[in-house]
Write an enzyme that holds these catalytic residues in place. Structure first.
Site, mmCIF file in Angstrom:
data_model
loop_
_atom_site.group_PDB
_atom_site.id
_atom_site.type_symbol
_atom_site.label_atom_id
_atom_site.label_comp_id
_atom_site.label_asym_id
_atom_site.label_seq_id
_atom_site.Cartn_x
_atom_site.Cartn_y
_atom_site.Cartn_z
ATOM 1 N N ASP A 26 -2.274 10.515 -2.913
ATOM 2 C CA ASP A 26 -2.713 9.380 -3.808
ATOM 3 C C ASP A 26 -3.135 9.720 -5.090
ATOM 4 O O ASP A 26 -2.789 9.099 -5.954
ATOM 5 C CB ASP A 26 -3.690 8.555 -3.302
ATOM 6 C CG ASP A 26 -3.273 7.620 -1.947
ATOM 7 O OD1 ASP A 26 -3.089 8.291 -0.894
ATOM 8 O OD2 ASP A 26 -3.003 6.432 -2.120
ATOM 9 N N GLN A 82 -2.670 3.025 9.612
ATOM 10 C CA GLN A 82 -1.510 3.138 9.051
ATOM 11 C C GLN A 82 -0.657 3.847 9.875
ATOM 12 O O GLN A 82 0.708 3.609 9.764
ATOM 13 C CB GLN A 82 -1.524 3.505 7.765
ATOM 14 C CG GLN A 82 -2.328 2.726 6.643
ATOM 15 C CD GLN A 82 -3.769 2.972 6.516
ATOM 16 O OE1 GLN A 82 -4.261 3.335 7.398
ATOM 17 N NE2 GLN A 82 -4.467 2.527 5.479
ATOM 18 N N ASN A 132 -5.743 12.086 -0.614
ATOM 19 C CA ASN A 132 -4.959 11.261 0.498
ATOM 20 C C ASN A 132 -5.936 10.501 1.459
ATOM 21 O O ASN A 132 -7.138 10.869 1.274
ATOM 22 C CB ASN A 132 -3.966 12.405 1.296
ATOM 23 C CG ASN A 132 -2.883 11.601 1.838
ATOM 24 O OD1 ASN A 132 -2.196 10.522 1.174
ATOM 25 N ND2 ASN A 132 -2.628 11.722 3.097
ATOM 26 N N LYS A 133 -5.238 9.905 2.312
ATOM 27 C CA LYS A 133 -6.095 8.937 3.201
ATOM 28 C C LYS A 133 -6.959 9.673 4.129
ATOM 29 O O LYS A 133 -7.005 11.019 4.323
ATOM 30 C CB LYS A 133 -4.827 8.457 4.394
ATOM 31 C CG LYS A 133 -5.494 7.431 5.349
ATOM 32 C CD LYS A 133 -6.344 6.432 4.957
ATOM 33 C CE LYS A 133 -5.765 5.404 4.001
ATOM 34 N NZ LYS A 133 -6.949 4.722 3.343
ATOM 35 N N ARG A 184 -7.810 -1.368 -7.122
ATOM 36 C CA ARG A 184 -8.043 0.019 -6.168
ATOM 37 C C ARG A 184 -8.044 1.225 -6.739
ATOM 38 O O ARG A 184 -7.071 1.452 -7.758
ATOM 39 C CB ARG A 184 -6.899 0.317 -4.905
ATOM 40 C CG ARG A 184 -6.693 -0.868 -3.834
ATOM 41 C CD ARG A 184 -5.820 -0.471 -2.719
ATOM 42 N NE ARG A 184 -6.493 0.635 -1.947
ATOM 43 C CZ ARG A 184 -5.786 1.192 -0.811
ATOM 44 N NH1 ARG A 184 -4.529 0.941 -0.938
ATOM 45 N NH2 ARG A 184 -6.484 1.885 0.047
ATOM 46 N N ARG A 199 0.849 -1.062 -0.003
ATOM 47 C CA ARG A 199 -0.065 -0.046 -0.044
ATOM 48 C C ARG A 199 0.848 1.411 -0.039
ATOM 49 O O ARG A 199 2.204 0.983 0.175
ATOM 50 C CB ARG A 199 -1.022 -0.053 1.288
ATOM 51 C CG ARG A 199 -0.080 -0.352 2.705
ATOM 52 C CD ARG A 199 -0.491 0.732 3.679
ATOM 53 N NE ARG A 199 -0.770 2.185 3.664
ATOM 54 C CZ ARG A 199 0.557 2.619 3.562
ATOM 55 N NH1 ARG A 199 1.635 2.010 3.879
ATOM 56 N NH2 ARG A 199 0.557 3.916 3.645
ATOM 57 N N GLY A 200 0.393 2.419 -0.136
ATOM 58 C CA GLY A 200 0.792 3.663 -0.310
ATOM 59 C C GLY A 200 1.283 3.747 -2.008
ATOM 60 O O GLY A 200 1.618 3.066 -2.400
HETATM 61 O O1 MRU Z 1 -5.185 3.112 1.883
HETATM 62 P P1 MRU Z 1 -3.550 3.380 1.741
HETATM 63 O O2 MRU Z 1 -2.805 2.987 3.207
HETATM 64 O O3 MRU Z 1 -2.774 2.867 0.605
HETATM 65 O O4 MRU Z 1 -3.518 5.071 1.651
HETATM 66 C C1 MRU Z 1 -2.103 5.534 1.461
HETATM 67 C C2 MRU Z 1 -2.001 6.939 1.781
HETATM 68 O O5 MRU Z 1 -2.934 7.631 1.828
HETATM 69 C C3 MRU Z 1 -0.745 7.619 1.705
HETATM 70 O O6 MRU Z 1 -0.748 8.663 2.386
HETATM 71 C C4 MRU Z 1 -0.307 7.834 0.170
HETATM 72 O O7 MRU Z 1 -0.543 6.874 -0.345
HETATM 73 C C5 MRU Z 1 1.216 8.535 0.191
HETATM 74 S S1 MRU Z 1 2.336 7.333 0.486
HETATM 75 C C6 MRU Z 1 3.766 8.100 0.017
#
Ligand code: MRU
Length: 361
Positions: free
Chosen positions: A245, A204, A255-256, A97, A54-55
Site C-alpha cells: 500500500d 480479503q 501492507n494489510k 483512507r 480496495r487495493g
Molecule cells: O484494506 P485493503 O483491502 O485495501 O488492503 C489492501 C492490501 O493490503 C493489498 O495487499 C494492497 O493494497 C496491494 S493490492 C495490489
C-alpha cells in the site's frame, strides 16, 4: 468462468455515458456480484472508505476517475473557481483512507493537469483530466503485466506460494501484482499452488483471493492467518508474494495487517518473501516505515462483521489497525514494473527509477 474473465475483468471503469465511475462492489463478494455507478462526492468517498473498491492500485484508478467525474459536474466557467473546486474534491477524496499512497498520487496527478492549464477553457481542462484518468488506468495494466512477468521468473513448476490479503485483478487493473505471477503461470501451463491467508478481520484472502484463484481454475487452499507458520514448517511454501500500500524510500513496506508477521515467519523458515507493486505505490517522499500513516478502523469489524452473533462482549475494547509495516530487512526483493529490486532498496530504487524516484507521478 475462464481465466481471462478473471484476469481481464473491468472491475473499475467509467460508466458507458462517461459521467460516473462503475465498480464491482468488492464488499459483497463472493456471495453477491453487484455493480455500482457512482457520481456523487459522498458516494465516491464512501466506496473507498467502506472498501467497496480496495487495493492500492484500484483505489488510485478509481480516484483518478472520481475526480474527473466530479470535475465534469462543476458549474464554474472560469479557471480559478474551477480549479479551487477540484482542489476541494481532491482533499475530500484523499481523506477517505490514509495508507495507500496511490490515492494521493493519482488525485494529485489528475489535479495537476487542471492546474497546468490556466489559459484553457473549462471544457478543455475537463477533457484533459479525463485523458489523465484513462492514462492512469492504462499504465496500471502495463505495470501489472510487467510485474507479473518478473514475479513469475522467481518461481518454478510445482512451487507453493503463500499470499496475504488480495493483490489480484480486483485490487488493480489486470492480473494483479502479488497474484499476477499465479495467473500468468496458469496461462502458460505452469502449475503453482496458492496458499491464501484468510486475512482477518475483513477476510480479503478468503472472500477475494480464493474467489479469484478458484474461478480462474488455479489450485488454491484457504488457511486461517494463524496457520501460516505450520504450513511453512511442513515445507509447503517456497515463496511468499504480497502486494503493498505504501513503500518507503528504504524499502519498509505497509501492507494489510498481518503481512509483517508472515515476513517474520518466512525469515525464520528461510523462505523468500517478495513484495510486488507498481512504482505508483512507492512514496519517495517517505524516508521509512515510521513515517507511514496507519489506518485505524472500527472495532466492530473484529467482533461483529462476519459473525452470526458478536464474538465478544460489547464492552470489550478492540484495536483494529488495517495495515502494518514490514521492515525492509525482512524483504527478499521488491518486484516493480522496472525490474526486481534487491536490498539495499534505496540503491536499487535509484537505479530503477532514477535519483529521487523521478518515475513516480
Ligand atoms: O484494506 P485493503 O483491502 O485495501 O488492503 C489492501 C492490501 O493490503 C493489498 O495487499 C494492497 O493494497 C496491494 S493490492 C495490489
Amino acid at each position: 468462468m475462464d481465466l481471462k474473465q478473471i484476469t481481464h475483468a473491468e472491475n473499475v471503469r467509467l460508466s458507458d455515458d462517461g459521467r460516473a465511475v462503475r465498480i464491482l462492489d468488492q464488499s459483497l463478494l463472493p456471495n453477491q456480484t453487484v455493480y455500482l455507478e457512482l457520481s456523487r462526492a459522498e458516494d465516491l468517498y464512501e466506496a473507498i472508505a467502506s472498501l467497496r473498491v480496495r487495493g492500492a492500485p484500484a483505489i488510485g484508478i478509481f480516484a483518478g476517475y472520481a475526480l474527473y467525474v466530479l470535475a465534469l459536474q462543476s458549474q464554474a466557467d472560469q479557471y480559478g473557481p474551477f480549479v479551487e473546486e477540484c482542489r476541494k474534491y481532491r482533499d475530500y477524496l484523499n481523506s477517505s483512507r490514509p495508507t495507500a499512497v496511490n490515492l494521493r498520487h493519482m488525485l494529485d496527478r489528475v489535479l495537476a493537469v487542471a492546474e497546468s492549464m490556466p489559459c484553457a477553457d473549462v471544457a478543455s481542462i475537463q477533457e484533459a483530466m479525463g485523458q489523465a484518468a484513462r492514462a492512469i488506468h492504462q499504465e496500471d495494466i502495463a505495470m501489472c503485466a510487467a510485474i507479473s512477468e518478473y514475479g513469475l521468473s522467481l518461481v518454478k513448476e510445482g512451487d507453493g506460494i503463500l499470499t496475504h490479503c488480495n493483490a489480484g485483478p480486483l485490487a488493480t487493473s489486470r492480473y494483479g501484482t502479488g497474484l499476477g505471477p499465479l495467473f500468468l503461470a496458469k496461462e502458460r501451463g505452469i502449475t503453482l499452488h496458492a496458499w491464501c491467508d484468510e486475512t482477518r478481520p475483513l477476510l480479503q484472502g478468503a472472500r477475494l483471493t480464493a474467489y479469484e484463484l478458484q474461478r480462474a481454475g488455479i489450485d488454491c487452499t484457504l488457511i486461517c492467518d494463524n496457520m501460516a507458520s505450520l504450513v511453512m514448517k511442513e515445507g509447503k511454501i517456497n515463496a511468499c508474494f504480497v502486494g503493498c500500500d505504501r513503500v518507503a524510500r528504504n524499502g519498509d513496506t505497509a501492507n494489510k495487517i498481518g503481512t509483517s508477521g508472515v515476513a517474520i515467519l518466512a525469515k525464520h523458515y528461510g523462505i523468500p518473501f517478495y513484495v510486488l507493486g507498481p512504482s505508483s505505490t512507492i512514496d519517495f517522499t517517505c524516508p521509512d516505515g515510521d513515517h507511514i500513516p496507519i489506518e485505524l478502523r472500527d472495532g466492530s469489524e473484529i467482533k461483529e462483521k462476519f459473525f452470526a452473533q458478536p464474538s465478544s462482549l460489547p464492552e470489550v475494547k478492540c484495536y483494529n489497525p488495517a495495515f502494518d509495516v514490514t521492515d525492509h530487512s525482512l524483504i527478499t526483493a521488491i518486484v516493480t514494473e522496472k525490474g526486481i529490486c534487491y536490498p539495499p532498496f534505496e540503491e536499487s530504487f535509484a537505479k530503477a527509477f532514477g535519483r529521487g524516484g523521478g518515475a513516480v507521478r
